[in-house]
Design an enzyme around this catalytic site. Structure first.
Site: not given
Ligand code: DX5
Ligand code: ZN
Length: 223
Positions: A12, A37, A39, A41, A70, A72, A141, A179
């Site tokens: 990620s 990956h 993220d 948000m 991903h 969110m 998750m 994840d």
């Molecule tokens: C959290 C994200 C993850 C995050 C994981 O909301 O969806 O993908 O980047 O980070 P680590 O591996 O540090 O838990």
């Molecule tokens: Zn993620």
């Protein structure tokens, strides 16, 4: 229990150095990453704001591996085309954030991407049980989404095992992606529970040796 599986590793970039994003992407790719990956948000569905389609498009210009995006975000339907145009290969949404999951997943596939559904820790497998035919990936998750570097929630392991059984019984070809809080320490138990893909942010980018961590994570599939 034993496992002998070729796990896929999806680092990620949330934990990467954004001032050198291109170099960081090349570095994890050289270190053997299978997917990248990303993220996304929105500050609404989760209490953090990160990346939009512009950065996904920039990542696409340097990445030679699939972009595992991903979302969110609330109401992801408005942005499916935008992320497709930006270069997403796998697009994962949260059933908690969309009113008509079947329609959303169908649209993702119609656009030519692989479709994923990500379940928050408190969301049951019932949320995806009736749409397995539309799914390429189910993401469990193992932290509450919003931030990198949080602690793995061990009570999610039975959920992963239950999902493995559900998918195997269904006969569909669906990958289980994990994840949150994945590290060389937590990886062995997760792999034994039936995971196929590991997302890892802080474990990979927080290490001085990306290859070592990626190899270690993948090694959890061969116990
Ligand atoms: C959290 C994200 C993850 C995050 C994981 O909301 O969806 O993908 O980047 O980070 P680590 O591996 O540090 O838990
Ligand atoms: Zn993620």
């Amino acid at each position: 229990m034993e496992t002998n599986k070729n796990l896929l590793i999806s680092p990620s970039i949330l934990s990467a150095d954004f001032t050198r994003l291109g170099e960081e992407i090349r570095a994890v790719e050289d270190a053997g990453a299978d997917w990248l990956h990303i993220d996304v948000m929105d500050g609404h569905f989760v209490p953090n704001i990160t990346i939009g389609p512009m950065i996904v498009a920039a990542a696409k210009r340097v990445a030679g591996i699939p972009l595992d995006v991903h979302l969110m975000i609330s109401d992801p339907d408005y942005y499916l085309e935008g992320f497709h145009e930006a270069g997403a290969d796998i697009l994962t949404v949260h059933p908690e954030a969309t009113h008509h999951l079947h329609r959303t997943l169908t649209r993702i596939r119609d656009l030519g991407m692989k479709a994923g559904a990500a379940l928050n820790p408190s969301t049951g497998l019932e949320a995806v049980k009736h749409v397995l035919a539309e799914l390429d990936v189910v993401m469990i998750m193992t932290v509450s989404p919003g931030f990198g570097g949080q602690s793995f929630i061990p009570t999610m392991l039975p959920k992963v095992r239950e999902l493995r059984a559900m998918i195997d019984a269904s006969g569909y070809d669906i990958l289980i992606e994990i994840d949150g809080g994945v590290s060389p320490k937590t990886a062995p138990d997760i792999a034994l529970s039936g995971a196929d893909v590991f997302v890892a942010g802080s474990a990979v980018f927080g290490s001085p040796n990306y290859k070592e961590v990626i190899d270690e994570l993948r090694g959890a599939g061969r116990q």
